[in-house]
Design a protein around this motif. Structure first.
Motif, PDB file in Angstrom:
ATOM      1  N   VAL A  19     122.160 -30.743  18.687  1.00  0.00           N
ATOM      2  CA  VAL A  19     121.942 -30.986  20.105  1.00  0.00           C
ATOM      3  C   VAL A  19     121.951 -32.493  20.321  1.00  0.00           C
ATOM      4  CG1 VAL A  19     119.399 -30.958  19.941  1.00  0.00           C
ATOM      5  CG2 VAL A  19     120.505 -30.387  22.112  1.00  0.00           C
ATOM      6  N   PHE A  75     108.682 -26.133  23.405  1.00  0.00           N
ATOM      7  CA  PHE A  75     109.969 -25.590  22.992  1.00  0.00           C
ATOM      8  C   PHE A  75     109.838 -24.123  22.567  1.00  0.00           C
ATOM      9  CE2 PHE A  75     110.612 -30.130  22.778  1.00  0.00           C
ATOM     10  CZ  PHE A  75     111.872 -30.268  23.324  1.00  0.00           C
ATOM     11  N   ARG A 132     119.994 -24.347  26.362  1.00  0.00           N
ATOM     12  CA  ARG A 132     118.570 -24.279  26.019  1.00  0.00           C
ATOM     13  C   ARG A 132     117.716 -23.856  27.207  1.00  0.00           C
ATOM     14  NH1 ARG A 132     115.631 -28.833  27.799  1.00  0.00           N
ATOM     15  NH2 ARG A 132     117.007 -30.502  28.530  1.00  0.00           N
ATOM     16  N   TYR A 135     116.694 -20.224  27.876  1.00  0.00           N
ATOM     17  CA  TYR A 135     115.566 -19.708  27.105  1.00  0.00           C
ATOM     18  C   TYR A 135     114.302 -20.547  27.315  1.00  0.00           C
ATOM     19  CZ  TYR A 135     119.041 -16.810  24.822  1.00  0.00           C
ATOM     20  OH  TYR A 135     120.033 -15.906  24.580  1.00  0.00           O
ATOM     21  N   LEU A 137     113.710 -23.578  26.711  1.00  0.00           N
ATOM     22  CA  LEU A 137     113.431 -24.488  25.602  1.00  0.00           C
ATOM     23  C   LEU A 137     113.448 -25.925  26.118  1.00  0.00           C
ATOM     24  CD1 LEU A 137     115.677 -22.847  22.880  1.00  0.00           C
ATOM     25  CD2 LEU A 137     113.207 -22.602  23.167  1.00  0.00           C
ATOM     26  N   ASN A 148     121.644 -29.980  27.271  1.00  0.00           N
ATOM     27  CA  ASN A 148     121.414 -28.551  27.501  1.00  0.00           C
ATOM     28  C   ASN A 148     122.116 -27.682  26.472  1.00  0.00           C
ATOM     29  OD1 ASN A 148     119.880 -29.150  29.713  1.00  0.00           O
ATOM     30  ND2 ASN A 148     121.458 -28.627  31.208  1.00  0.00           N
ATOM     31  N   ILE A 150     123.297 -26.344  22.986  1.00  0.00           N
ATOM     32  CA  ILE A 150     122.916 -26.315  21.572  1.00  0.00           C
ATOM     33  C   ILE A 150     124.010 -25.568  20.823  1.00  0.00           C
ATOM     34  CG2 ILE A 150     121.218 -25.553  19.873  1.00  0.00           C
ATOM     35  CD1 ILE A 150     119.130 -25.649  22.121  1.00  0.00           C
TER      36      ILE A 150
END
Length: 159
Positions: A19, A75, A132, A135, A137, A148, A150
């Motif tokens: 990321v 996270f 991310r 979810y 995160l 954003n 990953i």
């Protein structure tokens, strides 16, 4: 090949991720401690399925302070949600390439993902990307701080 009921070899399997941070730095990490099973039949993919999970506690970016932050409620909330899981709903061969469609669950959120993969010599290799924010995160961190997107790569060896 008939349907093979294979157990994941957690000692030799892992998921890795990358990321962007600040748009310039690529943060890399791994998660180990895979568990689950794979049923795979190249001739009849309707008999094939994947059911896997990863322990969030094994996250490793090479920076212990960052790893602890990733395990926190900011996270992954590892104390509340100790596993990331994937359960396939379909395995297909599209143009000579395999893909697994299924539900990826992180924390209490499940979303459909498609994971293109290869299977050779008892090893499944796949890669996909996710947002991310889908979810939650690091939702309090803006995109310019943590990207954003990953990128995830999976190497899953079976016994």
């Amino acid at each position: 090949m008939a349907t093979e009921h294979l157990k994941i070899n957690s000692a030799t399997s892992q998921a890795s991720f990358t990321v962007k941070k600040l748009g310039l730095i690529t943060v890399k990490g791994t998660l180990k401690d895979f568990s689950g099973s794979i049923n795979f039949d190249e001739k009849d993919l309707s008999n094939s399925s994947f059911e896997t999970s990863l322990a969030v506690s094994t996250i490793n970016t090479g920076t212990p302070k960052r790893d602890e932050h990733l395990k926190s409620a900011d996270f992954f909330a590892a104390d509340t949600y100790p596993e990331i899981s994937f359960r396939s709903t379909a395995i297909e061969n599209i143009g000579g390439k395999y893909q697994a469609t299924g539900q990826l669950t992180i924390q209490d959120l499940s979303k459909e993902v498609i994971i293109p993969f290869d299977f050779k010599n008892g090893t499944f290799k796949g890669a996909f990307s996710l947002n991310r924010l889908d979810y939650n995160l690091g939702k309090k961190f803006p995109t310019f701080f943590i990207g954003n997107n990953i990128e995830i790569a999976i190497t899953c060896k079976v016994k």
